[in-house]
Motif scaffolding. Structure first.
Motif, PDB file in Angstrom:
ATOM      1  N   UNK A 100       0.931  -1.215  -0.005  1.00 15.99           N
ATOM      2  CA  UNK A 100       0.045  -0.226  -0.122  1.00 15.99           C
ATOM      3  C   UNK A 100       0.878   1.346  -0.114  1.00 15.99           C
ATOM      4  N   UNK A 101       0.612   2.316  -1.001  1.00 15.80           N
ATOM      5  CA  UNK A 101       1.785   3.366  -0.892  1.00 15.80           C
ATOM      6  C   UNK A 101       1.341   4.373   0.170  1.00 15.80           C
ATOM      7  N   UNK A 102       0.201   4.048   0.761  1.00 13.92           N
ATOM      8  CA  UNK A 102      -0.305   5.270   1.766  1.00 13.92           C
ATOM      9  C   UNK A 102       0.573   4.695   2.964  1.00 13.92           C
ATOM     10  N   UNK A 103       1.224   3.444   3.090  1.00 16.85           N
ATOM     11  CA  UNK A 103       1.669   3.094   4.482  1.00 16.85           C
ATOM     12  C   UNK A 103       2.437   4.151   5.054  1.00 16.85           C
ATOM     13  N   UNK A 104       3.052   4.955   4.418  1.00 14.84           N
ATOM     14  CA  UNK A 104       4.225   5.890   4.918  1.00 14.84           C
ATOM     15  C   UNK A 104       3.397   7.095   5.379  1.00 14.84           C
ATOM     16  N   UNK A 105       2.137   7.174   5.151  1.00 17.82           N
ATOM     17  CA  UNK A 105       1.344   8.563   5.512  1.00 17.82           C
ATOM     18  C   UNK A 105       0.792   8.179   6.944  1.00 17.82           C
TER      19      UNK A 105
END
Length: 616
Positions: A394-399
């Motif tokens: 998931x690309x939003x993991x870092x958010x």
RNA sequence: GGCCCUAUAGUUCAAUGGAUAGAACGGAGGUUUCCUAAACCUUAAAUCCAGGUUCGAUUCCUGGUGGGGCUACCA
């Protein structure tokens, strides 16, 4: 995600936005000065401005050390040359003095007076407007279990989450406040079982108890009976560990949980009824605390999505299945352990549920940032959560950002539910309001108000004391909550700030009674003294404090700023009888300054979720 | 054992790497013909230890020590 690297999670900010207007102006001129005087380009980082210390003349100080490389001259010579340049070329600088590498600049009072005029009619002073394309930030806080009432630790959580949400909104972000209710699991089954066995059909209506307290009482009852069973099993010769696992009550509770998961209608009916009682109780507590949510999630509805997500991860071979059927994330190459995500019987764990909840939120709101307000005992959990979401692609993991806060301790030591040393949230609020009432009555300043008005003031004072006390401490630190000291309304406390505010309001009432109007504008050539200038400087600083608090997710910056402002005002206030000032020009200025201070105090406190009384 | 957080006056809290480390409570003393004395003023009192980086360290780094937390097929 390394939780230590806070800077990674700062999104709005640039240093320029955080600066006060005057600092922006000075930075520009100083860079020009360096170019003209020394023929070198400087960077914004090299222009270090700070408040001038009280013992020197000046308002803003340039630290010249970083510029020595560019000037190639001694600190004093560099400072004096820049000082002369500014004195000549920058209209805001009236004088300067240079002391050991510190260039103290005296800022023209007219500048601050102009700034004061510009904020008089600005209802939103200090708050950034929310642009159409604003980033969305979701803040999860509170997140209670439904088997017992809220306690002192939850209060810190709720106040922090609510205040941070307000502050972020004030910095121009679109904020969605959310609550994740942990409404399923063995804990609620324990309460349900105890109620079934010993409740005799007791309801909040029949007993007059608040719903969350009633359910909590049965949780305690379960624990007590469970302990008795363990004791008798141990006396009968069983090992303690085995006794804990095999006590009939525990086996029954586990069976109930299995029945719940398989959808047993009787268990679900009981579960819904008792959770309903708890929600009624929580709602009342939230209302009293003054917190609210835009969206509530229930783990009973999100956990299944976590399980699906994990199974997909297994298909993609980013997760591993062991021989016994359990599913794991292997984080050993990241310096962590293996983490179980599905038990060998296929049921999900806490982490799995959080994965599911995160996904659902992403589908529904796609926030640019997701902030979890959760205690620091879960630092490891959130570190792992972010890594696993990253692993799952998931690309939003870092958010994700874990806003971790420290424990609230008591003078007697740690809170332990088993030893009955937990401070209940509702009891505490009652105690605060009662003390506010007692102290106010002794002082007797509320004559002429009816009982309902008085009660409202007691409530505002009591809650203000509690909230301010909790929020003035840096979230990362463990804090000591001393009930007795917290309701001693002296010093750096909410009531002290509220009191100063009501005194200013009192001045305005008297002014109005004698037909004096607070002007909307004042002249810029008023001769003001040091205390007044200090107040003006603080007023001017407010927007940058809000910005800084938002960036750091730290309401204590605002709390301590307001305290400084109020203290400064008290010293100013003490020196004058504002309404009897013989010069009208000076009187008007002092009224306007008072109004600016009271507006900012009120706005700042309201960001913290603290109401301000008109009288007290 | 490993990992994370934390350590500042008697106590509770402050201090973007900057000047003589700020407040409050508590202690000692003082101020009220004046818009709310729930105020104001004066005073004594602190950076856990040892190194390192730096013109400069409470702040950054390393190593100790104390306190807290995590390290569950609990949530």
């Amino acid at each position: 995600m390394d939780l230590k690297l806070k800077n990674e999670f700062i999104f709005v900010p640039s240093n320029i936005l955080k600066m006060q207007v005057i600092e922006h102006i000075l930075t520009f001129h100083i860079r020009e000065a360096v170019k003209q005087l020394f023929g070198k380009e400087s960077t914004n980082d090299q222009i270090q401005l700070q408040k001038t210390r009280r013992e020197f003349e000046g308002d803003i100080t340039l630290v010249v050390f970083p510029l020595l490389k560019l000037s190639g001259k001694s600190p004093d010579i560099t400072a004096v040359q820049i000082g002369r340049y500014l004195e000549e070329r920058c209209p805001e600088v009236t004088r300067f003095n240079a002391v050991k590498g510190f260039l103290n600049l005296v800022i023209d009072s007219g500048y601050y007076l102009k700034a004061l005029n510009s904020i008089l009619d600005n209802e939103q002073y200090g708050f950034a407007p929310i642009p159409k394309d604003a980033s969305t930030i979701m803040v999860e806080y509170s997140s209670p279990n439904t088997n017992k009432p809220l306690h002192l630790g939850h209060i810190r959580n709720n106040l922090l989450g609510f205040a941070v949400s307000n502050i972020l909104a004030a910095t121009g972000l679109k904020v969605i406040k959310t609550n994740l209710v942990n409404d399923r699991g063995i804990h609620i089954c324990k309460s349900m079982l105890a109620w079934q066995k010993w409740g005799n059909g007791e309801t909040p209506q029949s007993s007059g108890k608040k719903g969350d307290h009633l359910v909590g009482d049965y949780y305690v009852k379960f624990d007590r009976e469970y302990k008795k069973q363990i004791e008798s099993l141990v006396n009968g010769g069983m090992k303690k560990e085995d006794a804990e696992k095999n006590a009939p009550l525990m086996l029954e509770a586990q069976e109930m949980l299995r029945n719940w998961e398989s959808g047993d209608s009787k268990v679900h009916a009981l579960w819904e009824m008792m959770n309903g009682w708890v929600y009624d109780g929580f709602d009342a507590t939230y209302r009293r605390l003054g917190v609210s949510f835009d969206k509530i999630y229930y783990e009973s509805k999100t956990w299944i999505h976590g399980k699906e997500t994990v199974l997909k991860g297994l298909e993609k071979n980013v997760l591993v299945k062991k021989e016994d059927g359990s599913v794991w994330a292997d984080l050993r190459d990241k310096g962590l352990d293996e983490k179980v995500l599905l038990r060998s019987d296929g049921t999900s764990v806490y982490m799995t549920q959080d994965i599911g909840t995160a996904r659902i939120r992403q589908d529904e709101f796609a926030p640019d940032r997701m902030v979890y307000v959760v205690g620091n005992e879960q630092n490891y959990h959130f570190k792992v959560l972010s890594l696993i979401l990253d692993l799952l692609g998931f690309p939003w993991a870092k958010t994700l950002y874990h806003l971790s806060y420290g424990m609230v301790e008591l003078p007697e030591g740690k809170m332990k539910s088993r030893e009955g040393t937990v401070v209940d949230a509702d009891d505490l609020m009652d105690e605060m309001v009662t003390t506010a009432r007692e102290m106010s009555i002794v002082l007797g300043k509320l004559e002429g108000l009816n009982d309902a008005e008085k009660e409202d003031i007691f409530r505002v004072i009591g809650m203000g004391a509690l909230k301010y006390y909790m929020l003035k401490v840096d979230p990362v630190k463990n804090m000591l909550f001393n009930p007795r000291e917290s309701i001693d309304f002296d010093g750096n406390t909410g009531p002290f700030i509220q009191y100063t505010y009501t005194r200013i309001r009192s001045v305005f009432r008297k002014a109005s009674e004698s037909g004096i109007r607070i002007p909307n504008e004042i002249g810029e050539n008023i001769d003001i003294n040091a205390k007044e200038k200090n107040l003006l400087k603080l007023v001017h600083e407010f927007p940058s404090v809000v910005k800084a608090a938002g960036e750091a997710f730290n309401p204590s910056l605002i709390a301590n700023f307001i305290y400084d402002l109020v203290k400064e005002y008290n010293q100013f206030y003490h020196d004058y009888t504002i309404l009897k000032e013989e010069s009208e020009k000076l009187r008007d200025f002092r009224l306007v300054l008072s109004r600016a201070v009271s507006d900012i105090v009120k706005r700042g406190m309201e960001l913290l979720g603290i109401e301000m009384p008109e009288r007290m």
